[in-house]
Design a protein around this motif. Structure first.
Motif: not given
Length: 269
Positions: A50-54
């Motif tokens: 999810i961090r990669a899509r934040a």
């Protein structure tokens, strides 16, 4: 005029199948927020995903008191009764909120963009005060997260009694949050019976038709799975299927609705 909608998938990290479904919808541009159950044993391994899509979505804390992970949890009925009677320890609840915030930040690398609650517990009396306290201990001044206001529910879904109860037990939450400097969602939708028989597509059409500018709608998508610990498992695949469909995209286009991250300054304006 185009209306902006924050469409938030609850329950990220509750399970691998739920999280995979949410990631699929983010990648398709069909969500603009998701809230994380940071107590979950799945959270450390999923945080990077999810961090990669934040940059595309708001990522918040789904404050939890009712879903058991490694620790026991009390049912919603307990928190409803005890909060209305003011028979809860604010200090103990503040410490629990701090623990969940810290576990979120430990694996995500920063504090949440917003805070909401699993089964809306964050907005119940006493619990809300504990949460306000916890947030003000962790966030720098002037950079508070935005909050979901269940008492701003704008559509009862398919269960008017459930909607009436929610508004009643969460009364004055929005007002008290704003008094403390929090930005809040001015219109909230997405509540329904969460049964397999529910017409999610029809309900979503009603919510989108009635929503104002800067609305927030919750949803509960996930890949289909046989999960005995998930009471709404049968609904998740149906939500995912509709939100990923061309019909949903066409509806948003027809109603001139754009999925977007929440913008507190636009609400204030």
């Amino acid at each position: 005029m185009t209306k902006q909608l924050t469409l938030c998938a609850d329950d990220f990290a509750q399970s691998g199948s739920i999280s995979a479904g949410i990631l699929q919808l983010i990648d398709a541009g069909r969500l603009s927020a998701t809230s994380v159950l940071s107590q979950s044993p799945h959270w450390p391994e999923l945080a990077g995903e999810i961090r990669a899509r934040a940059e595309r979505v708001d990522v918040g804390l789904h404050f939890n008191l009712t879903h058991p992970f490694s620790q026991p949890a009390k049912p919603l009925s307990h928190w409803l009764m005890k909060s209305q009677l003011r028979q809860l320890s604010q200090a103990a609840l503040r410490d629990e909120a701090l623990s969940q915030v810290d576990r979120f930040a430990e694996h995500f690398g920063r504090l949440p963009d917003f805070v909401d609650g699993h089964q809306h517990v964050h907005a119940l009396p006493v619990i809300r005060d504990a949460l306000f306290d916890a947030i003000q201990r962790r966030w720098p001044e002037g950079r508070l997260p935005y909050l979901r206001s269940p008492d701003k529910l704008g559509h009862p879904g398919d269960n008017r009694l459930k909607a009436l109860i929610l508004r009643s037990v969460c009364t004055h939450f929005d007002e008290q949050a704003q008094e403390r400097g929090f930005a809040t969602s001015p219109w909230f939708g997405g509540m329904y019976s969460l049964t397999p028989q529910a017409d999610f597509a029809g309900l979503m059409q009603s919510w989108l038709a009635r929503m104002p500018q800067q609305a927030l709608i919750m949803c509960h998508p996930g890949l289909p799975a046989q999960d005995a610990d998930d009471p709404i498992a049968a609904c998740r695949g149906r939500e995912l299927e509709y939100l990923a469909s061309s019909a949903f995209g066409e509806l948003c286009q027809k109603l001139r609705i754009r999925l977007a991250r929440f913008q507190p300054e636009a609400v204030a304006a």
